[in-house]
Design an enzyme around this catalytic site. Structure first.
Site, PDB file in Angstrom:
ATOM      1  N   SER A 101       0.809  -1.215   0.000  1.00  0.00           N
ATOM      2  CA  SER A 101       0.000   0.000   0.000  1.00  0.00           C
ATOM      3  C   SER A 101       0.844   1.267   0.000  1.00  0.00           C
ATOM      4  O   SER A 101       1.593   1.532  -0.930  1.00  0.00           O
ATOM      5  CB  SER A 101      -0.960  -0.045   1.199  1.00  0.00           C
ATOM      6  OG  SER A 101      -1.896   0.989   1.142  1.00  0.00           O
ATOM      7  N   ASP A 240      -2.696   6.376  -3.373  1.00  0.00           N
ATOM      8  CA  ASP A 240      -1.533   5.742  -2.749  1.00  0.00           C
ATOM      9  C   ASP A 240      -1.033   4.635  -3.674  1.00  0.00           C
ATOM     10  O   ASP A 240      -1.556   4.437  -4.770  1.00  0.00           O
ATOM     11  CB  ASP A 240      -1.866   5.222  -1.350  1.00  0.00           C
ATOM     12  CG  ASP A 240      -2.856   4.069  -1.359  1.00  0.00           C
ATOM     13  OD1 ASP A 240      -3.597   3.926  -2.342  1.00  0.00           O
ATOM     14  OD2 ASP A 240      -2.890   3.307  -0.380  1.00  0.00           O
ATOM     15  N   ASP A 244      -6.079   2.180  -3.290  1.00  0.00           N
ATOM     16  CA  ASP A 244      -7.327   2.095  -2.520  1.00  0.00           C
ATOM     17  C   ASP A 244      -7.582   3.342  -1.682  1.00  0.00           C
ATOM     18  O   ASP A 244      -8.616   3.441  -1.029  1.00  0.00           O
ATOM     19  CB  ASP A 244      -7.378   0.832  -1.657  1.00  0.00           C
ATOM     20  CG  ASP A 244      -6.257   0.747  -0.638  1.00  0.00           C
ATOM     21  OD1 ASP A 244      -5.429   1.671  -0.551  1.00  0.00           O
ATOM     22  OD2 ASP A 244      -6.194  -0.275   0.087  1.00  0.00           O
TER      23      ASP A 244
END
Length: 446
Positions: A101, A240, A244
């Site tokens: 992430s 990012d 998400d």
């Protein structure tokens, strides 16, 4: 039962350090395949972000699934929410994302989606952990799984994103700076917004394996601010590394976090009578958001921090909109998980509906000052159970009064404790956060 490997968002860590090693990841694939398909001839799809280590971990996962007799469909670099959608679209038994992430490139992780495109429940993760403790096994050689690449996955996801934007409105004439964080949205997000009519100025779209989230994207938003101002754009959008989360910037360079974006989407849906129930935030959501929504007659509920807990509240209450101030927003009427591109489109839909700019859409949202401090602690020290720390927190809460909050929580993705203080006066909030942080540091170093 305490989980050994899974955190709040899958298994994550520094590449090369346990558990993010090829050996463990291969066994993770075998264990997940065994649990999710019960050794049937199932099918799994795998996507990844743009980290260099993704190649190695993808191969390890593929080997683990093949050992369980499962066919693997490799999608290459794709946003996390795209995997959630495509797992359902391909009728796969399981979706897997290789990503850390918003973390630096040297971290990576593995997260799973069920065949319904949702995060795995705790009991399934525990079952996978139990299988990981068993000896590595594989099916008969004639039953090994196969692997192939699905080249049209980006196009399928682009069309899905566009389908969530009303064909009665257009982004024609809108100048948008798009920061893709050199991550998984780099090749799909610009096409989505261009094909809906916007003039797109892309940045962070040149991944090299090590520059994901490096001074760009939703966690390093100054680059977007500078570009919006320099290009005199109407707005900016930042994702990012795995796509998400989303943050936005108005034409004046002001930053709109997840709370502000939730407010825009919720109030617009209220105007067009499409808001299903209320809004779910988290313990980190700004008090100003809660008060502003209630002023509009919109119910607001808080969950624990983490998108899985937001989702739990949404399903329990039969509501459709929720999210975190980090920019992780869930629009259940379109998606089964947080999706940065689709969330941004819902904000732009509100902008088109109301004929206003971003700044005007939040003109009646009074956000309370917040101070967030991340602290790395000595191994073995638990700030959340230390008597002196808890005493200091209570003292600060008393000083803040009715319109103030203190939140102390461990990070689910990094070895950190987060100190958040919120109140009416910015300077006082800053001082109180530092006061708690000083006590934590002192206790940690004893």
């Amino acid at each position: 039962m305490q989980r050994k490997y899974f955190g709040t968002d899958g298994v994550r860590g520094r590449v090369g350090d346990f558990p993010i090693t090829p050996e463990f990841v291969m066994k993770l694939g075998q264990a997940a395949g065994k649990v999710l398909t019960k050794n049937s001839q199932g099918r799994v799809i795998i996507g990844k972000d743009t980290r260099l280590s993704g190649y190695m971990l993808e191969a390890a996962l593929e080997a683990g699934f093949a050992a369980s007799g499962i066919t693997t469909v490799l999608l290459g670099p794709m946003p996390t929410p795209a995997i959630a959608y495509l797992t359902k679209a391909f009728r796969a038994d399981l979706g897997v994302v290789i990503s850390a992430s918003h973390n630096p490139f040297y971290d990576n992780g593995i997260k799973f989606f069920s065949k319904d495109g949702t995060k795995l429940p705790d009991d399934i993760e525990l079952e996978i952990e139990k299988a990981l403790d068993d000896e590595f096994t594989h099916v008969e050689s004639s039953q090994y799984g196969r692997a192939y690449r699905q080249d049209d996955a980006p196009g399928r996801y682009i069309e899905f994103c566009k389908s969530t934007f009303s064909n009665k409105v257009s982004l024609d004439g809108l100048n948008i700076v798009l920061d893709c964080a050199n991550g998984a949205t780099y090749h799909v997000a610009p096409l989505v917004f261009r094909e809906l009519g916007a003039n797109v100025i892309p940045i962070g779209v040149s991944p090299n394996g090590t520059n994901i989230n490096d001074g760009c994207g939703s966690t390093h938003i100054q680059s977007l601010v500078d570009t919006v101002l320099a290009k005199k754009a109407d707005l900016g959008i930042a994702f990012d590394g795995d796509g998400d989360r989303v943050m936005m910037v108005d034409s004046h360079g002001n930053i709109l976090d997840g709370d502000a974006l939730l407010y825009i989407i919720a109030t617009d849906r209220l105007k067009v009578n499409k808001l299903q129930g209320g809004v779910v935030g988290t313990q980190m959501s700004n008090l100003g958001l809660e008060l502003a929504l209630k002023e509009k007659g919109i119910d607001f509920a808080r969950s624990a921090v983490g998108d899985r807990y937001v989702m739990e509240q949404l399903l329990e209450r039969n509501w459709s909109l929720g999210g975190e101030n980090s920019g992780h927003i869930i629009c259940l009427n379109y998606t089964s998980t947080g999706d940065g591109i689709i969330s941004a489109l819902q904000v732009l839909k509100a902008l088109c509906h109301q004929g206003k700019d971003l700044a005007s859409l939040i003109s009646d949202l009074n956000m309370y000052p917040q101070e967030l401090i991340n602290l790395r602690l000595q191994a073995g020290f638990d700030a959340l159970s230390d008597d002196k720390v808890l005493k200091e927190v209570k003292a600060v809460e008393s000083l803040l009064g009715k319109y103030g909050r203190v939140l102390l929580r461990k990070s689910g993705t990094e070895p950190l404790v987060r100190v958040m203080v919120e109140g009416e006066d910015r300077v006082f909030v800053h001082n109180m956060a530092q006061r708690i942080a000083d006590v934590i540091r002192a206790q940690s170093e004893k």
